[in-house]
Design a protein around this motif. Sequence first.
Motif, PDB file in Angstrom:
ATOM      1  N   THR A 157       0.824  -1.209   0.000  1.00 37.45           N
ATOM      2  CA  THR A 157       0.000   0.000   0.000  1.00 37.45           C
ATOM      3  C   THR A 157       0.856   1.257   0.000  1.00 37.45           C
ATOM      4  N   VAL A 158       2.055   1.179   0.572  1.00 39.79           N
ATOM      5  CA  VAL A 158       2.940   2.344   0.653  1.00 39.79           C
ATOM      6  C   VAL A 158       3.318   2.864  -0.730  1.00 39.79           C
ATOM      7  N   LEU A 159       3.173   2.029  -1.764  1.00 39.76           N
ATOM      8  CA  LEU A 159       3.469   2.470  -3.122  1.00 39.76           C
ATOM      9  C   LEU A 159       2.563   3.622  -3.558  1.00 39.76           C
ATOM     10  N   PHE A 160       1.421   3.754  -2.909  1.00 42.61           N
ATOM     11  CA  PHE A 160       0.449   4.777  -3.286  1.00 42.61           C
ATOM     12  C   PHE A 160       0.480   5.969  -2.320  1.00 42.61           C
ATOM     13  N   ASP A 161       1.587   6.107  -1.616  1.00 43.08           N
ATOM     14  CA  ASP A 161       1.776   7.239  -0.710  1.00 43.08           C
ATOM     15  C   ASP A 161       2.566   8.330  -1.421  1.00 43.08           C
ATOM     16  N   TYR A 162       2.377   9.562  -0.998  1.00 45.49           N
ATOM     17  CA  TYR A 162       3.161  10.670  -1.532  1.00 45.49           C
ATOM     18  C   TYR A 162       3.095  11.827  -0.545  1.00 45.49           C
ATOM     19  N   PRO A 163       4.094  12.699  -0.517  1.00 42.19           N
ATOM     20  CA  PRO A 163       4.079  13.835   0.408  1.00 42.19           C
ATOM     21  C   PRO A 163       3.242  14.980  -0.161  1.00 42.19           C
ATOM     22  N   LEU A 164       2.492  15.648   0.705  1.00 40.72           N
ATOM     23  CA  LEU A 164       1.688  16.797   0.285  1.00 40.72           C
ATOM     24  C   LEU A 164       1.739  17.863   1.365  1.00 40.72           C
ATOM     25  N   PRO A 165       2.276  19.044   1.066  1.00 38.20           N
ATOM     26  CA  PRO A 165       2.266  20.129   2.059  1.00 38.20           C
ATOM     27  C   PRO A 165       0.821  20.495   2.403  1.00 38.20           C
ATOM     28  N   PRO A 166       0.515  20.702   3.670  1.00 35.10           N
ATOM     29  CA  PRO A 166      -0.869  21.006   4.073  1.00 35.10           C
ATOM     30  C   PRO A 166      -1.464  22.209   3.357  1.00 35.10           C
ATOM     31  N   GLU A 167      -0.632  23.176   2.995  1.00 39.13           N
ATOM     32  CA  GLU A 167      -1.157  24.382   2.347  1.00 39.13           C
ATOM     33  C   GLU A 167      -1.659  24.109   0.932  1.00 39.13           C
ATOM     34  N   ARG A 168      -1.385  22.944   0.387  1.00 33.53           N
ATOM     35  CA  ARG A 168      -1.867  22.616  -0.954  1.00 33.53           C
ATOM     36  C   ARG A 168      -3.276  22.026  -0.919  1.00 33.53           C
ATOM     37  N   ILE A 169      -3.832  21.784   0.260  1.00 36.29           N
ATOM     38  CA  ILE A 169      -5.195  21.259   0.397  1.00 36.29           C
ATOM     39  C   ILE A 169      -6.173  22.417   0.299  1.00 36.29           C
ATOM     40  N   ALA A 170      -6.991  22.436  -0.732  1.00 33.80           N
ATOM     41  CA  ALA A 170      -7.910  23.550  -0.971  1.00 33.80           C
ATOM     42  C   ALA A 170      -9.000  23.584   0.093  1.00 33.80           C
ATOM     43  N   GLN A 171      -9.215  24.756   0.656  1.00 35.20           N
ATOM     44  CA  GLN A 171     -10.261  24.938   1.655  1.00 35.20           C
ATOM     45  C   GLN A 171     -11.520  25.574   1.074  1.00 35.20           C
ATOM     46  N   THR A 172     -11.382  26.208  -0.058  1.00 29.86           N
ATOM     47  CA  THR A 172     -12.520  26.803  -0.759  1.00 29.86           C
ATOM     48  C   THR A 172     -12.341  26.536  -2.250  1.00 29.86           C
ATOM     49  N   PRO A 173     -13.425  26.522  -3.017  1.00 31.50           N
ATOM     50  CA  PRO A 173     -13.301  26.259  -4.449  1.00 31.50           C
ATOM     51  C   PRO A 173     -12.841  27.492  -5.215  1.00 31.50           C
ATOM     52  N   ALA A 174     -12.409  27.286  -6.429  1.00 30.05           N
ATOM     53  CA  ALA A 174     -12.099  28.398  -7.314  1.00 30.05           C
ATOM     54  C   ALA A 174     -13.385  29.158  -7.627  1.00 30.05           C
ATOM     55  N   ALA A 175     -13.264  30.453  -7.825  1.00 27.71           N
ATOM     56  CA  ALA A 175     -14.422  31.279  -8.163  1.00 27.71           C
ATOM     57  C   ALA A 175     -14.070  32.151  -9.362  1.00 27.71           C
ATOM     58  N   PRO A 176     -14.788  31.983 -10.468  1.00 28.56           N
ATOM     59  CA  PRO A 176     -15.835  31.001 -10.714  1.00 28.56           C
ATOM     60  C   PRO A 176     -15.289  29.581 -10.814  1.00 28.56           C
ATOM     61  N   ARG A 177     -16.184  28.624 -10.809  1.00 34.30           N
ATOM     62  CA  ARG A 177     -15.780  27.219 -10.785  1.00 34.30           C
ATOM     63  C   ARG A 177     -14.808  26.868 -11.903  1.00 34.30           C
ATOM     64  N   ASP A 178     -15.091  27.370 -13.109  1.00 33.70           N
ATOM     65  CA  ASP A 178     -14.288  26.959 -14.257  1.00 33.70           C
ATOM     66  C   ASP A 178     -12.975  27.715 -14.374  1.00 33.70           C
ATOM     67  N   SER A 179     -12.626  28.523 -13.339  1.00 33.27           N
ATOM     68  CA  SER A 179     -11.307  29.158 -13.313  1.00 33.27           C
ATOM     69  C   SER A 179     -10.274  28.284 -12.608  1.00 33.27           C
ATOM     70  N   SER A 180     -10.676  27.107 -12.165  1.00 31.56           N
ATOM     71  CA  SER A 180      -9.717  26.175 -11.574  1.00 31.56           C
ATOM     72  C   SER A 180      -8.713  25.731 -12.642  1.00 31.56           C
ATOM     73  N   ARG A 181      -7.595  25.237 -12.200  1.00 28.95           N
ATOM     74  CA  ARG A 181      -6.546  24.813 -13.131  1.00 28.95           C
ATOM     75  C   ARG A 181      -6.813  23.388 -13.592  1.00 28.95           C
ATOM     76  N   LEU A 182      -6.273  23.070 -14.760  1.00 24.18           N
ATOM     77  CA  LEU A 182      -6.475  21.755 -15.357  1.00 24.18           C
ATOM     78  C   LEU A 182      -5.136  21.250 -15.885  1.00 24.18           C
ATOM     79  N   LEU A 183      -4.638  20.191 -15.267  1.00 27.05           N
ATOM     80  CA  LEU A 183      -3.405  19.547 -15.708  1.00 27.05           C
ATOM     81  C   LEU A 183      -3.789  18.453 -16.707  1.00 27.05           C
ATOM     82  N   VAL A 184      -3.210  18.494 -17.893  1.00 24.20           N
ATOM     83  CA  VAL A 184      -3.560  17.542 -18.945  1.00 24.20           C
ATOM     84  C   VAL A 184      -2.404  16.567 -19.145  1.00 24.20           C
ATOM     85  N   VAL A 185      -2.718  15.287 -19.091  1.00 29.69           N
ATOM     86  CA  VAL A 185      -1.735  14.219 -19.253  1.00 29.69           C
ATOM     87  C   VAL A 185      -2.006  13.485 -20.554  1.00 29.69           C
ATOM     88  N   GLU A 186      -1.021  13.453 -21.430  1.00 27.89           N
ATOM     89  CA  GLU A 186      -1.094  12.703 -22.685  1.00 27.89           C
ATOM     90  C   GLU A 186      -0.430  11.348 -22.460  1.00 27.89           C
TER      91      GLU A 186
END
Length: 366
Positions: free
Chosen positions: A3-32
Motif C-alpha cells: 500500500t505504501v506504493l500509493f503514498d506521496y508527500p503533500l504540504p498542508p497548504e496545498r489542500i484547498a479549503q474553498t473552491p475556485a471562483a468562478p468554478r471553471d477558473s480552476s486549473r487543469l493539468l492535462v496528461v497525454e
Amino acid sequence: MDTVLFDYPLPPERIAQTPAAPRDSSRLLVVERASRRVSHHIFHELPDLLPPGTRLFRNHAAVFKARLQLTRPTGGALECLLLHPALELDAGGNTWWCLLKPGKKYPPGATFGVENIFTATVLEKSSDGRVLARFTVLSTGGVPALAERFGVMPLPPYIRRETVDTAHNAGDTENYQTVYADQSKKIAAAAPTAGLHFTPGVITALTKRSVTTYDLALRVGLDTFRPITASKIEDHVIHREWYEIPPTTRAALSSPGGSRLAVGTTSLRAMEDYLKKTGGSRGPTPPLDQPWLAEADIFIYPPREFSGAEMLLTNFHLPRSTLMCLVSAFLTPGAMEGIDWLKEIYAEAVAKNYRFYSYGDAMLVR
C-alpha cells in the motif's frame, strides 16, 4: 502489492479549503498517455481539449445534508454522518448506516437524538466503524427531510470549518454540489468532485463541440473518507456503492463510436462495474430500454485494462486511497508503471502550486 506504493508527500497548504471562483477558473493539468507529455491549462478550456463527438459520462447524483451535528445530554458534541439507508433491512427507509463521532460512546442499544425532533437507536456496529441505526422522526418526510432541515453539507475532514454558522457553510451548500446535480437523486454523502468545475458556460461550449452528455447516478461510499489501512492492496475489502444507469446511458456504453470521457472516478467505477457484469453486450438483463441498478463491488488497481472510457477527468486524490489506485491503473492500462508516473505527476502539480482534493484543481488523462 504494498500500500505504501500509493503514498506521496503533500504540504498542508496545498489542500484547498474553498473552491475556485468562478468554478471553471480552476486549473487543469492535462496528461497525454501516448507521449507522456504534461501541459497546464484552465478548466474553461476543456471543450477545446476534447475531440469533437466525445461522449461524456457524468455522475449526476446530488449531495444531501448528511452531517447532523448534535449535543449529547452530557453537553458534549455528537456528529452523525448519514451514509445510506439499509433498504434491504427496512423498506421504509428508517434504518441507516452512519458514522458516529465519538462512536465508542454508542454501543448497540444506545440512543441519540434531539428532543421532540427525532430519536435513533444503534442496532449494530461493523468492523469498519459504521453504525446501523433505526430512526424515529417526529415529522413527515422521514430521515431525508430531517437531514435537509437540520443537517449541513458533508464536507470531508480535510476541509476545515470552525463552526456550522460561518459564511463558508452557507457557501458550501451551493459549492459542494455540481451544477447538473439531479435534485430528485439526493443520495450522495460526498460530492462527485470532478464535476464541481463545470459551469453552464462550459456545458454550452461542450454542446457546440458536439460533445454528447450521458448521466448515471452512483452513491459515494465509505472509502471516500478513509485511506487504505491494509498493508497489502490485495487485502483491502472494497466498499460497495449503489448505482443506476438509465437506458440512454446503457445504450451509449454498449455501442461503438466516439471517444468516451468519464467525469470522475465515481463515473468510471460504475461504468467498469456495469461492463464487467454485462460483458458489454447490447442485450443484458434487464433489456436496454430499462435502467440498470446494481452495487459496484469492483476494486480497480494496477495492472488493469479498461472497457468503459478512453479519457478520465479527475481531481487530485488522497495518499493511499482507492482513488489513487484507480487513476494509476488508468494512466498505463494493463501495466504497473502508472503508480510511479502518477506520483511524478503529483510532484509536478505540487511544485506548480496546484490545489488538491475536493475543492482543488483537476486533471485530464487522455
